[in-house]
Design a protein around this motif. Structure first.
Motif, PDB file in Angstrom:
ATOM      1  N   GLY A 119       0.810  -1.207   0.000  1.00  0.00           N
ATOM      2  CA  GLY A 119       0.000   0.000   0.000  1.00  0.00           C
ATOM      3  C   GLY A 119       0.842   1.254   0.000  1.00  0.00           C
ATOM      4  O   GLY A 119       2.055   1.215   0.240  1.00  0.00           O
ATOM      5  N   ILE A 120       0.189   2.384  -0.261  1.00  0.00           N
ATOM      6  CA  ILE A 120       0.833   3.683  -0.265  1.00  0.00           C
ATOM      7  C   ILE A 120      -0.101   4.693   0.369  1.00  0.00           C
ATOM      8  O   ILE A 120      -1.326   4.617   0.190  1.00  0.00           O
ATOM      9  CB  ILE A 120       1.217   4.133  -1.698  1.00  0.00           C
ATOM     10  N   SER A 121       0.454   5.619   1.124  1.00  0.00           N
ATOM     11  CA  SER A 121      -0.322   6.731   1.654  1.00  0.00           C
ATOM     12  C   SER A 121       0.432   8.022   1.372  1.00  0.00           C
ATOM     13  O   SER A 121       1.663   8.063   1.444  1.00  0.00           O
ATOM     14  CB  SER A 121      -0.563   6.571   3.158  1.00  0.00           C
ATOM     15  N   VAL A 122      -0.327   9.060   1.052  1.00  0.00           N
ATOM     16  CA  VAL A 122       0.255  10.355   0.707  1.00  0.00           C
ATOM     17  C   VAL A 122      -0.409  11.414   1.562  1.00  0.00           C
ATOM     18  O   VAL A 122      -1.646  11.440   1.685  1.00  0.00           O
ATOM     19  CB  VAL A 122       0.063  10.678  -0.794  1.00  0.00           C
ATOM     20  N   ASN A 123       0.399  12.303   2.136  1.00  0.00           N
ATOM     21  CA  ASN A 123      -0.100  13.395   2.968  1.00  0.00           C
ATOM     22  C   ASN A 123       0.009  14.696   2.195  1.00  0.00           C
ATOM     23  O   ASN A 123       1.114  15.162   1.881  1.00  0.00           O
ATOM     24  CB  ASN A 123       0.713  13.471   4.268  1.00  0.00           C
ATOM     25  N   LEU A 124      -1.157  15.278   1.889  1.00  0.00           N
ATOM     26  CA  LEU A 124      -1.219  16.512   1.111  1.00  0.00           C
ATOM     27  C   LEU A 124      -1.759  17.630   1.989  1.00  0.00           C
ATOM     28  O   LEU A 124      -2.938  17.967   1.946  1.00  0.00           O
ATOM     29  CB  LEU A 124      -2.107  16.318  -0.126  1.00  0.00           C
ATOM     30  N   LYS A 125      -0.899  18.194   2.829  1.00  0.00           N
ATOM     31  CA  LYS A 125      -1.257  19.322   3.680  1.00  0.00           C
ATOM     32  C   LYS A 125      -2.525  19.063   4.494  1.00  0.00           C
ATOM     33  O   LYS A 125      -3.504  19.809   4.413  1.00  0.00           O
ATOM     34  CB  LYS A 125      -1.416  20.582   2.836  1.00  0.00           C
ATOM     35  N   GLY A 126      -2.511  17.977   5.227  1.00  0.00           N
ATOM     36  CA  GLY A 126      -3.641  17.651   6.089  1.00  0.00           C
ATOM     37  C   GLY A 126      -4.600  16.641   5.512  1.00  0.00           C
ATOM     38  O   GLY A 126      -5.444  16.102   6.234  1.00  0.00           O
ATOM     39  N   LEU A 127      -4.520  16.375   4.213  1.00  0.00           N
ATOM     40  CA  LEU A 127      -5.352  15.360   3.573  1.00  0.00           C
ATOM     41  C   LEU A 127      -4.495  14.127   3.303  1.00  0.00           C
ATOM     42  O   LEU A 127      -3.536  14.187   2.535  1.00  0.00           O
ATOM     43  CB  LEU A 127      -5.942  15.870   2.263  1.00  0.00           C
ATOM     44  N   ILE A 128      -4.835  13.018   3.947  1.00  0.00           N
ATOM     45  CA  ILE A 128      -4.140  11.762   3.720  1.00  0.00           C
ATOM     46  C   ILE A 128      -4.980  10.893   2.790  1.00  0.00           C
ATOM     47  O   ILE A 128      -6.161  10.650   3.051  1.00  0.00           O
ATOM     48  CB  ILE A 128      -3.894  11.009   5.039  1.00  0.00           C
ATOM     49  N   VAL A 129      -4.363  10.450   1.703  1.00  0.00           N
ATOM     50  CA  VAL A 129      -5.015   9.540   0.760  1.00  0.00           C
ATOM     51  C   VAL A 129      -4.214   8.244   0.736  1.00  0.00           C
ATOM     52  O   VAL A 129      -2.986   8.272   0.627  1.00  0.00           O
ATOM     53  CB  VAL A 129      -5.097  10.146  -0.648  1.00  0.00           C
ATOM     54  N   SER A 130      -4.912   7.109   0.879  1.00  0.00           N
ATOM     55  CA  SER A 130      -4.203   5.828   0.932  1.00  0.00           C
ATOM     56  C   SER A 130      -4.882   4.806   0.030  1.00  0.00           C
ATOM     57  O   SER A 130      -6.097   4.865  -0.210  1.00  0.00           O
ATOM     58  CB  SER A 130      -4.146   5.302   2.369  1.00  0.00           C
ATOM     59  N   ALA A 131      -4.078   3.864  -0.452  1.00  0.00           N
ATOM     60  CA  ALA A 131      -4.593   2.777  -1.293  1.00  0.00           C
ATOM     61  C   ALA A 131      -3.738   1.545  -1.062  1.00  0.00           C
ATOM     62  O   ALA A 131      -2.530   1.654  -0.791  1.00  0.00           O
ATOM     63  CB  ALA A 131      -4.573   3.172  -2.764  1.00  0.00           C
ATOM     64  N   GLN A 132      -4.348   0.379  -1.167  1.00  0.00           N
ATOM     65  CA  GLN A 132      -3.600  -0.864  -1.016  1.00  0.00           C
ATOM     66  C   GLN A 132      -4.294  -1.987  -1.757  1.00  0.00           C
ATOM     67  O   GLN A 132      -5.485  -1.898  -2.105  1.00  0.00           O
ATOM     68  CB  GLN A 132      -3.424  -1.232   0.451  1.00  0.00           C
ATOM     69  N   ALA A 133      -3.544  -3.047  -2.001  1.00  0.00           N
ATOM     70  CA  ALA A 133      -4.078  -4.246  -2.656  1.00  0.00           C
ATOM     71  C   ALA A 133      -3.471  -5.464  -1.980  1.00  0.00           C
ATOM     72  O   ALA A 133      -2.314  -5.438  -1.541  1.00  0.00           O
ATOM     73  CB  ALA A 133      -3.754  -4.247  -4.145  1.00  0.00           C
ATOM     74  N   ALA A 134      -4.263  -6.538  -1.885  1.00  0.00           N
ATOM     75  CA  ALA A 134      -3.814  -7.772  -1.252  1.00  0.00           C
ATOM     76  C   ALA A 134      -4.115  -8.954  -2.155  1.00  0.00           C
ATOM     77  O   ALA A 134      -5.248  -9.101  -2.639  1.00  0.00           O
ATOM     78  CB  ALA A 134      -4.482  -7.963   0.107  1.00  0.00           C
ATOM     79  N   TYR A 135      -3.120  -9.789  -2.382  1.00  0.00           N
ATOM     80  CA  TYR A 135      -3.260 -10.983  -3.228  1.00  0.00           C
ATOM     81  C   TYR A 135      -3.482 -12.210  -2.347  1.00  0.00           C
ATOM     82  O   TYR A 135      -2.713 -12.471  -1.412  1.00  0.00           O
ATOM     83  CB  TYR A 135      -2.003 -11.162  -4.074  1.00  0.00           C
ATOM     84  N   ILE A 136      -4.549 -12.967  -2.636  1.00  0.00           N
ATOM     85  CA  ILE A 136      -4.876 -14.199  -1.916  1.00  0.00           C
ATOM     86  C   ILE A 136      -5.250 -15.267  -2.938  1.00  0.00           C
ATOM     87  O   ILE A 136      -6.148 -15.041  -3.750  1.00  0.00           O
ATOM     88  CB  ILE A 136      -6.048 -14.003  -0.936  1.00  0.00           C
ATOM     89  N   ASP A 137      -4.591 -16.394  -2.899  1.00  0.00           N
ATOM     90  CA  ASP A 137      -4.920 -17.508  -3.791  1.00  0.00           C
ATOM     91  C   ASP A 137      -5.692 -18.558  -2.987  1.00  0.00           C
ATOM     92  O   ASP A 137      -5.104 -19.362  -2.265  1.00  0.00           O
ATOM     93  CB  ASP A 137      -3.656 -18.119  -4.381  1.00  0.00           C
ATOM     94  N   TYR A 138      -7.016 -18.552  -3.125  1.00  0.00           N
ATOM     95  CA  TYR A 138      -7.853 -19.450  -2.332  1.00  0.00           C
ATOM     96  C   TYR A 138      -7.692 -20.913  -2.722  1.00  0.00           C
ATOM     97  O   TYR A 138      -8.156 -21.794  -1.998  1.00  0.00           O
ATOM     98  CB  TYR A 138      -9.310 -19.024  -2.438  1.00  0.00           C
ATOM     99  N   LYS A 139      -7.042 -21.183  -3.839  1.00  0.00           N
ATOM    100  CA  LYS A 139      -6.761 -22.570  -4.192  1.00  0.00           C
ATOM    101  C   LYS A 139      -5.776 -23.214  -3.222  1.00  0.00           C
ATOM    102  O   LYS A 139      -5.636 -24.436  -3.187  1.00  0.00           O
ATOM    103  CB  LYS A 139      -6.198 -22.645  -5.617  1.00  0.00           C
ATOM    104  N   GLU A 140      -5.080 -22.389  -2.421  1.00  0.00           N
ATOM    105  CA  GLU A 140      -4.092 -22.898  -1.484  1.00  0.00           C
ATOM    106  C   GLU A 140      -4.706 -23.344  -0.153  1.00  0.00           C
ATOM    107  O   GLU A 140      -3.988 -23.860   0.717  1.00  0.00           O
ATOM    108  CB  GLU A 140      -3.023 -21.839  -1.224  1.00  0.00           C
ATOM    109  N   MET A 141      -5.991 -23.145   0.046  1.00  0.00           N
ATOM    110  CA  MET A 141      -6.621 -23.637   1.275  1.00  0.00           C
ATOM    111  C   MET A 141      -6.498 -25.164   1.325  1.00  0.00           C
ATOM    112  O   MET A 141      -6.539 -25.835   0.298  1.00  0.00           O
ATOM    113  CB  MET A 141      -8.098 -23.238   1.311  1.00  0.00           C
TER     114      MET A 141
END
Length: 472
Positions: A328-350
């Protein structure tokens, strides 16, 4: 997902025809991600891997714990509501369930260092809840029934619904109804450590001990509302004249133990941005399962009940969840924080393993089924937070997408959540945060066989979370 029942034509265990056999539903129950345990994070759509600058880092990104400079105590609770609008043979039924619980207690303590940081944390978190409900009722005009689907077991025979050769006069055209209530949660105690390995580069790791419980209580009925079956269902037994009702209860209880570990990395660009990466190693859950069956048939002048000892069972087995790799990444723009992330899960591995009271061949078949039916997915989280200058008041919003683990599911079956929250931080010492999440998705369920007695579900989910913190 609430449930996806499947019927097996060849019976390895009696339970495999009673909807709660050990199958991919059980593996998904513990492998699907929950909604975390921190109100600030939830308000930002749980897009927190690149933030994690408080005690909840033990859950989201252990490296973030290295950013904590003061001794911190944090605690919170949440209220969850699950609503299910179920369509069954053109009849719609509403159901709901809810629960309130303590969801986190954390203690974070930095160790004085000459340079960099060294921080430890001890946390209790509820990682996910199992709250759920289902109700349905409708007339199935087809030539099929749960009674017929159970003819390869002793249940219809023991309830005097067949002749001595196991044949039944019941040939569908019954009103079918049911109700299910699910409850329970997964909880973990976590020990976390983090260091600043190089200027602005933090590395952390944790080890968690897991405990939990799950209960699912399912009542199912088939009623001859049109008085079609007036004869003897068991020839030679006049008391079985005029069949009225078939009833079956499945009560499933789990006690869960287990462990898991996570490593995390976080790089900080001072006063501008942070980058985060985590690797959640496969979680191992040890399941102690208690499965109980009750049943009853009713006729005009008599009723028959099942011997519960004959059809109930206790077993043990392990479920291993997949790796989860997230960034993920987060950016602070003078009091405004914007964040995004992604998670990979392979359910075939259960994977199922170490069964006691269950054959290794059965679990081998289930593991093959998992690989055939499941798919890898990428979960997405977006969030934003704006701090009002000079006040310490924060406003948050977020969005979460958790795609369905099944290969052929349309996007309507993906879990989606809109989140919002507010917070107040007084002089960097006392924090109060409140968050709300609204989720929605679709699901289907088969009472037996495939698409002959199917429920179509529109699910909505509400969670309110309160977290308080004190730094000193």
């Amino acid at each position: 997902m609430l449930y996806r029942f499947i019927h097996f034509s060849s019976v390895i265990f009696l339970l495999s025809t009673l909807a709660f056999a050990q199958n991919y539903n059980d593996a998904l129950r513990v492998s699907n991600p929950g909604l975390g345990s921190n109100a600030r994070a939830l308000g930002m759509g749980n897009s927190y891997i690149a933030l994690s600058d408080d005690g909840s880092a033990s859950f989201f990104n252990p490296a973030g714990l290295g950013l904590v400079k003061k001794l911190e105590f944090m605690g919170g609770l949440d209220i969850t509501s699950f609503n299910n609008s179920t369509r069954f043979f053109n009849q719609t039924t509403e159901s709901n369930s809810s629960q309130t619980k303590l969801d986190n207690i954390t203690l974070t303590f930095p160790v004085p260092t000459v340079r960099g940081s060294l921080v430890f944390g001890l946390a209790y978190n509820t990682t996910k809840d199992f709250v759920g409900s289902l109700e349905f009722s409708g007339f199935n005009n087809g030539s099929n029934s749960k009674i017929q689907s159970l003819l390869d077991t002793d249940i219809p025979f023991d309830l005097y619904l067949t002749d001595d050769n196991g044949n039944t006069i019941i040939n569908g055209r019954l009103n079918q109804s049911g109700n299910m209530l699910n409850s329970g949660s997964l909880n973990q105690w976590t020990l976390t450590g983090a260091i600043e390995a190089y200027k602005n580069l933090f590395i952390g790791a944790n080890l968690s001990i897991v405990s939990g419980d799950f209960t699912s209580d399912f009542d199912y009925y088939e009623d001859d509302t049109q008085n079609i079956y007036q004869g003897e269902t068991a020839p030679g037994y006049p008391s079985t004249t005029d069949f009225r009702t078939f009833y079956l209860k499945n009560l499933l209880k789990w006690d869960v133990e287990g462990w898991n570990a996570k490593v995390g990395f976080l790089y900080q660009l001072p006063k501008f941005a942070r980058l985060g990466l985590t690797v959640q190693f496969p979680k191992v859950y040890k399941i102690n399962e208690d499965f109980n069956v009750e049943g009853r048939s009713e006729f005009a002048n008599a009723s028959v009940t099942l011997d519960p000892e004959k059809f109930s069972d206790k077993v043990k087995y392990d479920i291993t969840s997949p790796y989860e790799i997230a960034s993920g990444i987060s950016v602070n723009l003078k009091g405004l924080i914007v964040s995004a992330q992604a998670a990979y899960i392979d359910y075939k591995e259960m994977e199922f393993s170490n069964g006691e009271g269950i054959s290794s061949t059965y679990f081998s078949d289930q593991n093959k089924r998992i690989k055939n039916l499941m798919r890898p997915v990428v979960n997405y989280n977006l969030g934003a937070e704006y701090t009002l200058p000079e006040v310490g008041f924060r406003i948050r919003g977020g969005f979460i997408v958790q795609p369905s683990a099944f290969k052929n599911d349309p996007s309507d079956f993906d879990r989606k959540f809109l989140t919002a929250g507010i917070g107040f931080l007084s002089d960097g010492v006392i924090g109060i945060d409140i968050a709300y999440a609204y989720g929605w998705w679709k699901d289907v369920g088969d009472n037996y066989d495939s698409n002959v007695s199917r429920t179509f579900q529109d699910i909505t989910y509400h969670k309110v979370m309160l977290t308080t913190s004190y730094r000193f």
